[in-house]
Design a protein around this motif. Structure first.
Motif, mmCIF file in Angstrom:
data_model
loop_
_atom_site.group_PDB
_atom_site.id
_atom_site.type_symbol
_atom_site.label_atom_id
_atom_site.label_comp_id
_atom_site.label_asym_id
_atom_site.label_seq_id
_atom_site.Cartn_x
_atom_site.Cartn_y
_atom_site.Cartn_z
ATOM 1 N N TRP A 164 -4.165 -2.698 -4.013
ATOM 2 C CA TRP A 164 -2.960 -3.499 -3.776
ATOM 3 C C TRP A 164 -2.923 -4.011 -2.340
ATOM 4 C CZ3 TRP A 164 0.008 -6.090 -6.747
ATOM 5 C CH2 TRP A 164 0.259 -5.673 -8.054
ATOM 6 N N SER A 174 2.701 1.606 -3.369
ATOM 7 C CA SER A 174 1.792 2.046 -4.424
ATOM 8 C C SER A 174 1.466 3.530 -4.279
ATOM 9 C CB SER A 174 0.510 1.216 -4.394
ATOM 10 O OG SER A 174 -0.367 1.617 -5.414
ATOM 11 N N MET A 175 1.325 3.984 -3.062
ATOM 12 C CA MET A 175 1.037 5.409 -2.835
ATOM 13 C C MET A 175 2.213 6.273 -3.287
ATOM 14 S SD MET A 175 -1.944 6.190 -1.540
ATOM 15 C CE MET A 175 -1.674 7.740 -0.697
ATOM 16 N N ALA A 213 -3.786 2.140 -4.557
ATOM 17 C CA ALA A 213 -3.020 1.675 -3.399
ATOM 18 C C ALA A 213 -3.894 0.796 -2.506
ATOM 19 C CB ALA A 213 -2.480 2.858 -2.615
ATOM 20 N N TRP A 247 0.830 -1.198 0.000
ATOM 21 C CA TRP A 247 0.000 0.000 0.000
ATOM 22 C C TRP A 247 0.871 1.257 0.000
ATOM 23 C CZ3 TRP A 247 -0.859 4.112 3.402
ATOM 24 C CH2 TRP A 247 -1.987 4.880 3.122
#
Length: 94
Positions: A49, A35-36, A46, A32
């Motif tokens: 994921w 992804s962010m 995010a 997370w």
């Protein structure tokens, strides 16, 4: 139960499954965060994921419980092909 028996015979223990469950929780948080930071797709991506990886934890915990139960019963099963029912205390066999 055949899957649990095969996992046990392959050397996978309940502790391995529990470790994988906790690892997937940590990996969920890391995916997370990554992804962010790395993607410009926003919070929704995010979240997807994190949720995707986080869904593995209950499966690993369930396998851990099944393996723990099998590990407790395995010594009984070694002496009898019917899961050791003749060796159990209180059985009314012969």
């Amino acid at each position: 139960m055949a899957v649990v028996r095969r996992l046990h015979e392959a050397g996978i223990t309940s502790e391995h499954a529990y470790a994988a469950a906790f690892g997937s929780i940590g990996l969920s948080l890391l995916s997370w965060i990554a992804s962010m930071k790395a993607e410009q797709a926003g919070v929704e991506r995010a979240d997807r994921w994190g949720i995707f990886v986080g869904e593995w934890a209950p499966t690993f915990f369930t396998l851990g419980l099944a393996l723990a139960t099998y590990e407790r019963q395995a010594p009984l099963a070694e002496g009898d092909s019917r899961s050791g029912w003749l060796d159990r205390p209180g059985s009314k066999a012969g």
